[in-house]
Design a protein around this motif. Structure first.
Motif, PDB file in Angstrom:
ATOM      1  N   SER A 192       0.705  -1.313   0.041  1.00  0.00           N
ATOM      2  CA  SER A 192      -0.154   0.004   0.095  1.00  0.00           C
ATOM      3  C   SER A 192       0.768   1.378  -0.021  1.00  0.00           C
ATOM      4  N   GLY A 193       2.035   0.917   0.647  1.00  0.00           N
ATOM      5  CA  GLY A 193       2.978   2.467   0.603  1.00  0.00           C
ATOM      6  C   GLY A 193       2.481   3.371   1.876  1.00  0.00           C
ATOM      7  N   GLU A 194       1.499   2.767   2.772  1.00  0.00           N
ATOM      8  CA  GLU A 194       0.975   3.450   3.844  1.00  0.00           C
ATOM      9  C   GLU A 194       2.258   3.904   4.866  1.00  0.00           C
ATOM     10  N   PHE A 195       2.429   5.146   4.725  1.00  0.00           N
ATOM     11  CA  PHE A 195       3.511   5.663   5.664  1.00  0.00           C
ATOM     12  C   PHE A 195       3.389   4.967   7.208  1.00  0.00           C
ATOM     13  N   ALA A 196       4.421   4.719   7.742  1.00  0.00           N
ATOM     14  CA  ALA A 196       4.685   4.108   9.217  1.00  0.00           C
ATOM     15  C   ALA A 196       5.443   5.387   9.943  1.00  0.00           C
ATOM     16  N   ALA A 197       4.996   5.307  11.289  1.00  0.00           N
ATOM     17  CA  ALA A 197       5.672   6.234  12.164  1.00  0.00           C
ATOM     18  C   ALA A 197       5.708   5.556  13.591  1.00  0.00           C
ATOM     19  N   GLY A 198       6.454   6.222  14.476  1.00  0.00           N
ATOM     20  CA  GLY A 198       6.750   5.438  15.577  1.00  0.00           C
ATOM     21  C   GLY A 198       7.560   4.283  15.865  1.00  0.00           C
ATOM     22  N   PRO A 237       7.177   9.261   8.774  1.00  0.00           N
ATOM     23  CA  PRO A 237       7.666   8.149   7.862  1.00  0.00           C
ATOM     24  C   PRO A 237       9.145   8.470   7.563  1.00  0.00           C
ATOM     25  N   TYR A 238       9.461   9.890   7.598  1.00  0.00           N
ATOM     26  CA  TYR A 238      10.875  10.133   7.143  1.00  0.00           C
ATOM     27  C   TYR A 238      11.595  10.452   8.260  1.00  0.00           C
ATOM     28  N   LEU A 239      12.802  10.026   8.264  1.00  0.00           N
ATOM     29  CA  LEU A 239      14.065  10.526   9.052  1.00  0.00           C
ATOM     30  C   LEU A 239      15.304  10.799   8.335  1.00  0.00           C
TER      31      LEU A 239
END
Length: 137
Positions: free
Chosen positions: A67-73, A94-96
């Motif tokens: 899906s490409g759904e962004f992930a965080a945490g 989703p970015y670092l």
């Protein structure tokens, strides 16, 4: 007269700081010699991250496979080739992006107990991008 001038200037200055904080919602951090920033939730933060991407030589993306759904945490650790941990943080989006000295690094990211590792080689004048994709739940 001087007091009146400061009374008028100070609120303008404080308002401009508040406006700048709204335009630049990111919070760069430093651990040791490494400066990094994490974010990208919402359109404003994504745009802000795109704007500063060129200032960092390691660009990480975290998303769901398919899906490409962004992930965080996520728990993220960046270590040098000898295993010395330089950065240990939890992502705010989703970015670092990190600014590292040239060399070889190991990036470890953990999401829901699943750990992924990738190697990164940082050169003198080029950025390295890594993407971490987790299976959808």
């Amino acid at each position: 007269m001087k007091k009146l001038r400061y009374t008028l200037i100070l609120p303008c200055f404080l308002f401009s700081l508040h406006a700048f904080a709204d335009e630049y919602p990111l919070n760069p951090q430093t651990q040791g010699d490494v400066t990094f920033v994490s974010g990208g939730i919402g359109e404003d933060e994504r745009n802000a991250m795109k704007t500063i991407k060129g200032d960092y030589n390691l660009n990480l993306l975290f998303a769901a496979k398919g899906s490409g759904e962004f992930a965080a945490g996520l728990n993220v650790r960046i270590a040098d080739a000898k295993g010395n941990v330089l950065v240990e943080t939890v992502t705010d989006g989703p970015y670092l992006f990190a600014r590292l000295k040239p060399g070889n690094y190991i990036v470890t990211a953990e999401k829901d107990g699943k750990v992924m590792r990738q190697k990164a080689r940082i050169g003198n004048n080029r950025a390295t991008s890594l993407s971490f994709y987790w299976p959808q739940e």
